[in-house]
Design a protein around this motif. Sequence first.
Motif, PDB file in Angstrom:
ATOM      1  N   SER A  42       0.827  -1.199   0.000  1.00  0.00           N
ATOM      2  CA  SER A  42       0.000   0.000   0.000  1.00  0.00           C
ATOM      3  C   SER A  42       0.864   1.252   0.000  1.00  0.00           C
ATOM      4  O   SER A  42       0.583   2.222  -0.718  1.00  0.00           O
ATOM      5  CB  SER A  42      -0.923  -0.010   1.224  1.00  0.00           C
ATOM      6  N   SER A  70       2.597   1.564  -3.460  1.00  0.00           N
ATOM      7  CA  SER A  70       1.634   1.952  -4.487  1.00  0.00           C
ATOM      8  C   SER A  70       1.285   3.428  -4.379  1.00  0.00           C
ATOM      9  O   SER A  70       1.255   4.153  -5.383  1.00  0.00           O
ATOM     10  CB  SER A  70       0.362   1.105  -4.360  1.00  0.00           C
ATOM     11  N   THR A  71       1.028   3.889  -3.165  1.00  0.00           N
ATOM     12  CA  THR A  71       0.650   5.285  -2.964  1.00  0.00           C
ATOM     13  C   THR A  71       1.782   6.214  -3.371  1.00  0.00           C
ATOM     14  O   THR A  71       1.564   7.234  -4.058  1.00  0.00           O
ATOM     15  CB  THR A  71       0.272   5.523  -1.490  1.00  0.00           C
ATOM     16  N   PRO A  97      -3.433  -3.062  -3.665  1.00  0.00           N
ATOM     17  CA  PRO A  97      -3.459  -3.123  -2.195  1.00  0.00           C
ATOM     18  C   PRO A  97      -4.871  -3.030  -1.640  1.00  0.00           C
ATOM     19  O   PRO A  97      -5.673  -2.196  -2.063  1.00  0.00           O
ATOM     20  CB  PRO A  97      -2.630  -1.893  -1.782  1.00  0.00           C
ATOM     21  N   GLU A  98      -5.174  -3.930  -0.721  1.00  0.00           N
ATOM     22  CA  GLU A  98      -6.461  -3.955  -0.032  1.00  0.00           C
ATOM     23  C   GLU A  98      -7.643  -4.007  -1.002  1.00  0.00           C
ATOM     24  O   GLU A  98      -8.746  -3.559  -0.692  1.00  0.00           O
ATOM     25  CB  GLU A  98      -6.591  -2.725   0.889  1.00  0.00           C
ATOM     26  N   ARG A 102      -5.709   2.030  -6.482  1.00  0.00           N
ATOM     27  CA  ARG A 102      -4.295   1.975  -6.103  1.00  0.00           C
ATOM     28  C   ARG A 102      -3.516   0.925  -6.892  1.00  0.00           C
ATOM     29  O   ARG A 102      -2.347   0.667  -6.588  1.00  0.00           O
ATOM     30  CB  ARG A 102      -4.165   1.667  -4.610  1.00  0.00           C
TER      31      ARG A 102
END
Length: 393
Positions: free
Chosen positions: A229, A232-233, A274-275, A280
């Motif tokens: 995460s 990716s961000t 992610p998630e 993302r």
Amino acid sequence: MSANLGQRLRDTRKRRGLSQRELSKLSGVPLSLIRKLERGERNDTRLETARQLAHALKVPTTRLITEHAETPVGPDTANLWAPVHTALTAPLNPTDDAPQAPTYNGVRDALHAATPLFSTDRFDALRTVLPPLLRDTETLTETDPRARPLRARLLELTGWLMTQTRQFDAAELALERALDDATDHVQAAATINTQCWLLLRRGKLAQARGLAMYWADEVEPRTPRATPSELSTWGWLLLRLSAAAIRDNRPDEAQDALRLAHSAAVTLGQECTPEGDFLRTFGPVTVALKRTENAMVAGRSDKVLALASRIPAHSLKPTSNNRNRHLLDVANAHTQLRQYAEAMDTFQKIRAGSPEWLPNQQYARDVLGCVLSGRRTLTSEMRELAEVVQLPA
């Protein structure tokens, strides 16, 4: 577009010691257009044209223009989305007699069920389900603090949707509210990523560049054990920085940001979501798509096709906006090289995968308009596609 474009262009050209004719030759912009711009007869030139002029003059694009927004949707389309706008802005009315008060589990499950509608561009369905979901989430957050992250997520998705459909004021409102509700740094940065995209589509290059640069520095992983995460961000903010920089005629800065984004993608090793958050999704293919986009902004049609030939775009879902934006770049490159049949084939691929997405793309209208402008007669396929993208007659 700044009303002082003509004055800025004329002053910068003179400081460079160039005649209008010499600037036309260096930039590829027609002499007649340069003359009209400098006389103040035209203030509506495309961002691509402004970047060409800035590149020839060796200045940032923002030296010539302050902003250059895509055209917002017309009133007919805006009216279709009016219930969403109302749900975003109308205050809660405690006297409303709802048949049943929303619950945390109910809102959470409804948001989960609606998310695929966003990721697959089901605009017709979203116009129906989004207003009550926004109201229920707002109502629940007043009484249950657990609902705040749900509201942040829904507002982020709504802001993304409004940006996608060129409803820029509504997008700005939704994203500002989503940022207020963000419960952690990564969630806030993900919302900022969408805000940067909104700024880019509104032509606010300096703001997009500054915001992306600041937040990329804020969320840069400082340890080798960064989560997907976090990577990716960070990677997406670098891609937004690169997109703003290349449009502002800062190619070295754009390349540096792409290089760092590539390092984040290499660390991930593959495309990662992610998630389960489709906004993302990031990895080597995403970076390659954006590298191709930068080449198209820079007017390198040959490079676009060379890069595209090495990208496994088929591995992405047909509804992927990144894939479809990339295919528009490919269609544009074919058009610039007068390979019109190939451009039309690419348009049909996009239409087959995302029929509701394509009509909302100003870029699609611009490219298809170039394809059709030089033809004396249009095939039935061309006429039909012109209707699909809502190309003005």
